[in-house]
Scaffold this motif. Structure first.
Motif, PDB file in Angstrom:
ATOM      1  N   ALA A  10      -4.556  40.546  -6.521  1.00 23.94           N
ATOM      2  CA  ALA A  10      -3.742  39.139  -6.091  1.00 23.94           C
ATOM      3  C   ALA A  10      -5.074  38.222  -6.513  1.00 23.94           C
ATOM      4  O   ALA A  10      -4.868  37.197  -7.102  1.00 23.94           O
ATOM      5  CB  ALA A  10      -3.751  38.884  -4.431  1.00 23.94           C
ATOM      6  N   ASP A  11      -6.258  38.809  -6.371  1.00 25.06           N
ATOM      7  CA  ASP A  11      -7.526  37.851  -6.859  1.00 25.06           C
ATOM      8  C   ASP A  11      -7.608  37.969  -8.463  1.00 25.06           C
ATOM      9  O   ASP A  11      -7.658  36.861  -8.889  1.00 25.06           O
ATOM     10  CB  ASP A  11      -8.962  38.752  -6.338  1.00 25.06           C
ATOM     11  N   ALA A  12      -7.206  39.043  -9.050  1.00 20.23           N
ATOM     12  CA  ALA A  12      -7.316  38.898 -10.400  1.00 20.23           C
ATOM     13  C   ALA A  12      -6.100  37.940 -11.023  1.00 20.23           C
ATOM     14  O   ALA A  12      -6.261  37.189 -12.054  1.00 20.23           O
ATOM     15  CB  ALA A  12      -7.117  40.319 -10.992  1.00 20.23           C
ATOM     16  N   ASN A  13      -4.815  38.104 -10.419  1.00 20.32           N
ATOM     17  CA  ASN A  13      -3.938  37.044 -10.554  1.00 20.32           C
ATOM     18  C   ASN A  13      -4.108  35.752 -10.542  1.00 20.32           C
ATOM     19  O   ASN A  13      -3.854  34.633 -11.220  1.00 20.32           O
ATOM     20  CB  ASN A  13      -2.700  37.427  -9.879  1.00 20.32           C
ATOM     21  N   ARG A  14      -4.802  35.378  -9.254  1.00 21.02           N
ATOM     22  CA  ARG A  14      -5.168  34.102  -9.013  1.00 21.02           C
ATOM     23  C   ARG A  14      -6.548  33.642 -10.123  1.00 21.02           C
ATOM     24  O   ARG A  14      -6.435  32.762 -10.745  1.00 21.02           O
ATOM     25  CB  ARG A  14      -6.136  33.943  -7.760  1.00 21.02           C
ATOM     26  N   LYS A  15      -7.364  34.457 -10.441  1.00 20.44           N
ATOM     27  CA  LYS A  15      -8.164  34.045 -11.681  1.00 20.44           C
ATOM     28  C   LYS A  15      -7.596  33.859 -12.727  1.00 20.44           C
ATOM     29  O   LYS A  15      -8.014  32.980 -13.668  1.00 20.44           O
ATOM     30  CB  LYS A  15      -9.399  35.185 -11.565  1.00 20.44           C
ATOM     31  N   ALA A  16      -6.655  34.844 -13.260  1.00 16.38           N
ATOM     32  CA  ALA A  16      -5.969  34.675 -14.604  1.00 16.38           C
ATOM     33  C   ALA A  16      -5.153  33.158 -14.611  1.00 16.38           C
ATOM     34  O   ALA A  16      -5.116  32.508 -15.493  1.00 16.38           O
ATOM     35  CB  ALA A  16      -4.901  35.999 -14.714  1.00 16.38           C
ATOM     36  N   THR A  17      -4.708  32.831 -13.370  1.00 16.55           N
ATOM     37  CA  THR A  17      -3.817  31.520 -13.332  1.00 16.55           C
ATOM     38  C   THR A  17      -4.933  30.396 -13.529  1.00 16.55           C
ATOM     39  O   THR A  17      -4.682  29.546 -14.321  1.00 16.55           O
ATOM     40  CB  THR A  17      -3.126  31.542 -11.993  1.00 16.55           C
ATOM     41  N   ASP A  18      -5.991  30.424 -12.832  1.00 20.72           N
ATOM     42  CA  ASP A  18      -7.155  29.325 -13.049  1.00 20.72           C
ATOM     43  C   ASP A  18      -7.504  29.578 -14.495  1.00 20.72           C
ATOM     44  O   ASP A  18      -7.631  28.209 -15.089  1.00 20.72           O
ATOM     45  CB  ASP A  18      -8.203  29.835 -12.388  1.00 20.72           C
ATOM     46  N   ILE A  19      -7.855  30.578 -15.280  1.00 21.65           N
ATOM     47  CA  ILE A  19      -8.141  30.562 -16.578  1.00 21.65           C
ATOM     48  C   ILE A  19      -7.016  29.997 -17.294  1.00 21.65           C
ATOM     49  O   ILE A  19      -7.542  29.071 -18.439  1.00 21.65           O
ATOM     50  CB  ILE A  19      -8.724  31.967 -17.144  1.00 21.65           C
ATOM     51  N   GLU A  20      -5.991  30.265 -17.188  1.00 15.02           N
ATOM     52  CA  GLU A  20      -4.938  29.772 -18.040  1.00 15.02           C
ATOM     53  C   GLU A  20      -4.699  28.264 -17.988  1.00 15.02           C
ATOM     54  O   GLU A  20      -4.607  27.636 -19.027  1.00 15.02           O
ATOM     55  CB  GLU A  20      -3.430  30.524 -17.616  1.00 15.02           C
ATOM     56  N   THR A  21      -4.744  27.804 -16.931  1.00 12.17           N
ATOM     57  CA  THR A  21      -4.716  26.272 -16.271  1.00 12.17           C
ATOM     58  C   THR A  21      -5.921  25.781 -16.834  1.00 12.17           C
ATOM     59  O   THR A  21      -5.836  24.519 -17.663  1.00 12.17           O
ATOM     60  CB  THR A  21      -4.803  26.144 -14.819  1.00 12.17           C
TER      61      THR A  21
END
Length: 122
Positions: free
Chosen positions: A76-87
């Motif tokens: 979940a943390d990795a997914n959140r970080k990936a979403t932040d980076i993509e945004t």
């Protein structure tokens, strides 16, 4: 001859006595009883082994549940970080596109030549 005597075959030659007819059946019952006792003993041994295995398996299950919860949290943390980076990268790309568009407009206004086609603007 009496009708009761017709049914009494105990004294006939070659006819087994009631005791002789019961012995083979008794032997079958004894064999079945021994087989059932053997199966019961084996089942009890298997149950005992399962009961002995249960605490160790329960501890392992609890450890695996803890690891699974940790892995889910990390995912979940990795997914959140990936979403932040993509945004963030999308915003940066949009900002660069806007800046390029502004520079292109200024260049065309200053030179009178289209940046896209290289032809003079009319």
């Amino acid at each position: 001859m009496d009708s009761f005597d017709i049914e009494n075959t105990d004294d006939w030659l070659g006819c087994p006595t009631p005791l002789e007819t019961c012995r083979p059946q008794l032997a079958l019952y004894e064999n079945e009883f021994e087989e059932l006792n053997l199966q019961l003993r084996q089942s009890r041994e298997q149950i005992f082994e399962l009961v002995e295995m249960h605490p160790a398996v329960a501890i392992e299950r609890d450890q695996l549940r803890t690891q699974l919860a940790a892995a889910r949290s990390e995912a979940a943390d990795a997914n959140r970080k990936a979403t932040d980076i993509e945004t963030k990268s999308n915003w940066q790309l949009m900002s660069k596109d806007k800046h390029i568009s502004e520079l292109s407009t200024k260049h065309e206004a200053a030179t009178g030549i289209s940046v896209r086609t290289g032809q003079p603007i009319r």
